[in-house]
Design a protein around this motif. Structure first.
Motif, PDB file in Angstrom:
ATOM      1  N   ARG A   1     -68.635  81.368 -77.434  1.00 65.58           N
ATOM      2  CA  ARG A   1     -68.841  79.986 -76.982  1.00 65.58           C
ATOM      3  C   ARG A   1     -69.826  79.935 -75.823  1.00 65.58           C
ATOM      4  O   ARG A   1     -69.896  80.861 -75.016  1.00 65.58           O
ATOM      5  CB  ARG A   1     -67.510  79.367 -76.529  1.00 65.58           C
TER       6      ARG A   1
ATOM      7  N   ALA B   1     -63.732  75.902 -74.606  1.00 66.29           N
ATOM      8  CA  ALA B   1     -63.284  74.978 -75.650  1.00 66.29           C
ATOM      9  C   ALA B   1     -62.620  73.754 -75.044  1.00 66.29           C
ATOM     10  O   ALA B   1     -62.078  73.800 -73.932  1.00 66.29           O
ATOM     11  CB  ALA B   1     -62.311  75.691 -76.585  1.00 66.29           C
TER      12      ALA B   1
ATOM     13  N   TYR C   1     -59.732  71.540 -76.213  1.00 67.00           N
ATOM     14  CA  TYR C   1     -58.595  71.154 -77.043  1.00 67.00           C
ATOM     15  C   TYR C   1     -57.658  70.302 -76.190  1.00 67.00           C
ATOM     16  O   TYR C   1     -57.499  70.554 -74.989  1.00 67.00           O
ATOM     17  CB  TYR C   1     -57.857  72.384 -77.577  1.00 67.00           C
TER      18      TYR C   1
ATOM     19  N   HIS D   1     -56.676  79.702 -76.643  1.00 67.37           N
ATOM     20  CA  HIS D   1     -56.924  78.669 -77.637  1.00 67.37           C
ATOM     21  C   HIS D   1     -57.481  79.248 -78.931  1.00 67.37           C
ATOM     22  O   HIS D   1     -57.823  80.430 -79.023  1.00 67.37           O
ATOM     23  CB  HIS D   1     -57.874  77.613 -77.073  1.00 67.37           C
TER      24      HIS D   1
ATOM     25  N   GLU E   1     -59.799  80.390 -81.830  1.00 71.10           N
ATOM     26  CA  GLU E   1     -61.170  80.866 -82.024  1.00 71.10           C
ATOM     27  C   GLU E   1     -61.384  80.999 -83.526  1.00 71.10           C
ATOM     28  O   GLU E   1     -60.465  81.391 -84.261  1.00 71.10           O
ATOM     29  CB  GLU E   1     -61.396  82.218 -81.339  1.00 71.10           C
TER      30      GLU E   1
ATOM     31  N   ASN F   1     -70.208  79.260 -81.240  1.00 70.41           N
ATOM     32  CA  ASN F   1     -69.549  78.182 -81.966  1.00 70.41           C
ATOM     33  C   ASN F   1     -70.375  76.899 -81.983  1.00 70.41           C
ATOM     34  O   ASN F   1     -70.388  76.152 -82.967  1.00 70.41           O
ATOM     35  CB  ASN F   1     -68.176  77.931 -81.341  1.00 70.41           C
TER      36      ASN F   1
ATOM     37  N   HIS G   1     -63.282  72.798 -84.067  1.00 70.02           N
ATOM     38  CA  HIS G   1     -63.655  74.029 -83.353  1.00 70.02           C
ATOM     39  C   HIS G   1     -63.558  73.890 -81.832  1.00 70.02           C
ATOM     40  O   HIS G   1     -63.893  74.836 -81.112  1.00 70.02           O
ATOM     41  CB  HIS G   1     -65.081  74.433 -83.732  1.00 70.02           C
ATOM     42  N   GLY G   2     -63.127  72.745 -81.346  1.00 66.54           N
ATOM     43  CA  GLY G   2     -62.970  72.583 -79.904  1.00 66.54           C
ATOM     44  C   GLY G   2     -64.279  72.470 -79.151  1.00 66.54           C
ATOM     45  O   GLY G   2     -64.341  72.812 -77.956  1.00 66.54           O
ATOM     46  N   LEU G   3     -65.342  71.981 -79.817  1.00 67.89           N
ATOM     47  CA  LEU G   3     -66.617  71.806 -79.112  1.00 67.89           C
ATOM     48  C   LEU G   3     -66.497  70.656 -78.121  1.00 67.89           C
ATOM     49  O   LEU G   3     -65.873  69.628 -78.405  1.00 67.89           O
ATOM     50  CB  LEU G   3     -67.745  71.511 -80.102  1.00 67.89           C
TER      51      LEU G   3
END
Length: 817
Positions: free
Chosen positions: A248, A252, A254, A373, A375, A550, A651-653
């Motif tokens: 990353r 992230a 989330y 978190h 991945e 990511n 993907h938690g971007l």
């Protein structure tokens, strides 16, 4: 319509190399003009003196050349050339983007608390297995032949990846349970920096940790890279290996810090992120806006590279009913994240659809095996190593080989026109690889096979299959010629040498011809990405983690979807349209057109003739309404823009604003602040969709930016893509132009590799007799159609690979084994 891609913009500041081409081309400096052309016939290009060269040597300058009068010239033998300066001198290289160091919050916990969380996670995993069994028994499964079935096939996981992912999911469940044991003491932003202090190596889940490969001295000294990407980095042999996590650029995002997709900034006031489909129909439109100078090969090479670098498998599940309605919560697979379709959707309402299938990406254990978190898993290697041709593991690679004379398998020819195609492979569940009778006029019961390759997506469109076919043919061509030069080489040696050369060719084409279009010459110069004209690079840095990030796979490298042609034609050798118009929705996983005699050549010419769409927020409806549509009677498919937006959330971007700031743009404090990079009309649409400027999704924000100077893409995607290709270059011990490494070529071999171009690959592996030298660009005075035998499209010689006793081919035979 046709769709688009983006090119990175730049300002020029160059240092001209007085020594011109000389030694890198195996010729002394004084012979340069005699062999290539006369300097007096060339104008200044971009304010710098230029020389007449084969066009592939001028690819980096093409955006300036095409607007310079008199930039076309004649080489010494009378064939067309192009006037351009030497390549700019690379800068010292900007620093690689890395995740900011996390502020560690000291964590006090009992080992027993961790084990209790793990025990709870294993119970949840057992429940998940029971749920899957129950869903199967109740036939709540993907409908064969549906768009969702094709999407599941496109993203299918290998058995090994499925096991790795399930283990990682258990760890994710455990992390979530562990966080909940702290109650409200941890903010979501603190979660990862806190729980990551817990190592799974010290728990009962230690067996799920990634195992670093053992690389013996023979492996480390081999000139041939491992198929799974391991042992590339001597100190960290797992770096870049297949079936490991994406990295990353930013931490992230989330909702609870572990797995729940991010919420709107003001979610506590009841605000929600808009449905991805609502964003798609509000911001995206279908407009025919073809590029003036860039050909469809640019889009196709982008997809080719994407399938080489990334493969993100998903869980197999259905998230909506067969008639497009939401499932009841009890019927929903835990890995489902369905997309809500607005009640007034201008397209899907005619079918009564309110739900679009979406399943979350498979998980990967963290490389350091810490708690934390989600991945996501990359099933391919993280290197530009043609894993889509060869596979990313020994088993797949072995299945694609003939085990004779170093060659790869081809279709067993039933007739001449079927020879030299990819070998037959699987087809999506419930779907035929034949075109429907309504499209082809032929009985679809004919036994048309989809294709097999190193990556499972080779048949997604005919153009994808054709692009892989020419690289397959090039491997076999190289193996055949190497066998002629070195009769004593066995199958393994021929296979590895041909593979090594083909990977080098692909890397050179990417950095010399393709990447300058996408991110621009100036950005490449700034980061030290421009290819060298001669000599060896010393850019390898063992401290650079080469893994795909990511943000690249989940957003930035999806820019090419804007370039895709919705409708296209095939062309004959005279560049005349043949047959009828091709509509993309009719050709997803339909390989029949590739089997037709002469069609591979016609597809190759079409890719060189038809321009891409300009890169922007315009996408063909073939992708936004008809993705993976199977049959004319079905009349609908999925929406790729919606899937892209939802994938970023999965993907938690972080939001677009965060990456603007990371890439050096001013962080937007209001929607009006976005007008520096995004057209005002789109900013206004964002304002009606998103509650806060900090809510905008990275994908839709990135594709909406104006192109950076000299580039296809806007500044944010330019930044992310450039950084990724910098990592792919600096972090690859086997990168083609490196000197002093186990995989280094000799100077003579490298000089030959630098002669290669995509046009030469296409010429040498088809029956097409004429192409423009720069296939990523449309035909122009500076890029005219020439005979494939012309010196305008140089050929590389394999003579430097002829072994003169042991060691004459560039390294000692003792390295081989």
């Amino acid at each position: 319509m046709m769709s688009k891609w983006v090119i990175g913009g730049v300002t020029m500041s160059l240092l001209l190399c007085v020594t011109a081409y000389g030694p890198a081309y195996g010729r002394p400096k004084q012979n340069y003009f005699r062999n290539y052309g006369q300097q007096r016939s060339c104008p200044n290009v971009g304010g710098y003196p230029s020389q007449c060269r084969p066009p592939k040597d001028c690819a980096v300058w093409y955006d300036i050349i095409v607007g310079t009068p008199g930039a076309d010239c004649k080489l010494a033998d009378g064939n067309p050339g192009t006037c351009c300066p030497d390549l700019p001198a690379n800068g010292n290289g900007a620093p690689i983007l890395n995740v900011p160091k996390r502020e560690i919050v000291p964590l006090s916990f009992e080992t027993q608390t961790v084990e209790q969380a793990i025990k709870a996670s294993q119970t949840l995993s057992a429940c998940l297995t029971n749920t899957e069994t129950c869903l199967n028994e109740n036939k709540i499964t993907i409908r064969p032949g549906s768009s969702s079935a094709a999407h599941a096939f496109f993203s299918r996981a290998s058995p090994e990846s499925m096991k790795i992912s399930r283990d990682a999911l258990i760890a994710s469940f455990a992390a979530k349970e562990f966080v909940q044991s702290f109650g409200t003491k941890l903010e979501s932003a603190q979660v990862d920096s806190t729980v990551s202090q817990v190592s799974l190596k010290d728990t009962s889940l230690a067996s799920t940790c990634p195992v670093s490969p053992v690389c013996d001295e023979k492996t480390l000294r081999s000139p041939f890279r491992k198929l799974d990407g391991s042992c590339n980095n001597v100190r960290n042999p797992i770096w870049g290996q297949s079936k490991t996590q994406y990295q990353r650029l930013l931490p992230a995002d989330y909702a609870e810090g572990i797995s729940t997709p991010r919420r709107a900034k003001n979610w506590q006031q009841g605000r929600e992120l808009p449905s991805p489909r609502l964003v798609s129909i509000s911001v995206v439109h279908d407009e025919n806006s073809p590029s003036d100078i860039t050909a469809s090969w640019t889009m196709q090479m982008g997809q080719f590279l994407d399938h080489d670098l990334v493969s993100t498998p998903t869980t197999t599940a259905t998230c909506c009913t067969s008639d497009g309605k939401a499932l009841r919560p009890a019927e929903l697979h835990p890995e489902c994240l369905p997309i809500s379709i607005p009640a007034d959707d201008p397209f899907f309402t005619q079918f009564g659809h309110t739900c679009m299938d979406f399943v979350r990406s498979s998980l990967a254990p963290r490389l350091d095996c810490s708690f934390g978190h989600r991945e996501q898993l990359n099933d391919n290697t993280h290197f530009l190593d043609l894993s889509l041709v060869y596979g990313s593991d020994d088993k797949t690679a072995g299945e694609l080989r003939t085990k004779e004379k170093g060659k790869l398998k081809i279709n067993s020819p039933k007739s001449d026109h079927e020879s030299n195609l990819l070998p037959p492979g699987e087809s999506p569940l419930g779907r035929s690889c034949s075109l429907a009778r309504e499209v082809s006029g032929i009985d679809p019961s004919d036994d048309i096979k989809c294709f097999a390759a190193g990556d499972g997506r080779s048949s997604v469109t005919p153009k994808m299959a054709v692009s892989q076919t020419v690289f397959l043919r090039e491997h076999n061509r190289l193996a055949t010629e190497l066998a002629s030069l070195n009769p004593n080489w066995d199958d393994e040696r021929l296979y590895q040498e041909a593979r090594r050369i083909l990977i080098a060719q692909a890397q050179h084409i990417t950095y010399n011809e393709w990447l300058p279009i996408v991110i621009g010459r100036s950005k490449m110069q700034q980061l030290g990405l421009l290819p060298l004209q001669r000599g060896f690079s010393r850019d390898y840095d063992q401290n650079v983690l080469p893994s795909i990030v990511n943000e690249f796979v989940g957003a930035a490298f999806r820019f090419g979807h804007s370039l895709v042609q919705g409708n296209y034609h095939l062309f004959n050798q005279q560049r005349e349209r043949v047959a009828g118009e091709k509509i993309l929705r009719q050709h997803f996983f339909k390989t029949q057109e590739v089997y037709k005699p002469g069609n591979v050549d016609k597809f190759l010419i079409s890719l060189a003739t038809v321009p891409i769409q300009n890169m922007d927020n315009s996408f063909t409806k073939e992708l936004t309404n008809h993705l993976f549509e199977d049959h004319p009677a079905q009349r609908f498919g999925l929406d790729l823009v919606s899937l892209n937006i939802q994938r970023g959330r999965d993907h938690g971007l972080r939001s677009y604003n965060s990456y603007r700031e990371l890439c050096g743009l001013k962080r937007a404090n209001s929607f009006d602040d976005l007008c520096d990079t995004i057209p005002n009309v789109i900013v206004k649409r964002f304002q009606t969709l998103y509650d806060s400027v900090d809510d905008i999704d990275l994908f839709i924000g990135g594709v909406s930016e104006r192109a950076a100077e000299g580039a296809l893409v806007g500044p944010t995607f330019q930044c992310i893509i450039a950084d990724q290709f910098l990592k792919l270059k600096r972090g690859d011990r086997y990168f083609y132009d490196l000197g002093g490494q186990a995989g280094s070529f000799t100077q003579e071999q490298l000089d030959e590799i630098r002669k290669i171009s995509l046009a030469r690959i296409a010429c040498g592996n088809s029956q097409v007799q004429k192409f423009q030298p720069l296939l990523f660009r449309t035909v122009s005075a500076a890029n005219p159609i020439v005979d494939c035998k012309s010196s305008s499209i140089p050929s590389m010689s394999l003579l430097p690979w002829k072994e003169r006793g042991y060691g004459g081919g560039g390294y000692s035979g003792s390295y081989y084994g």
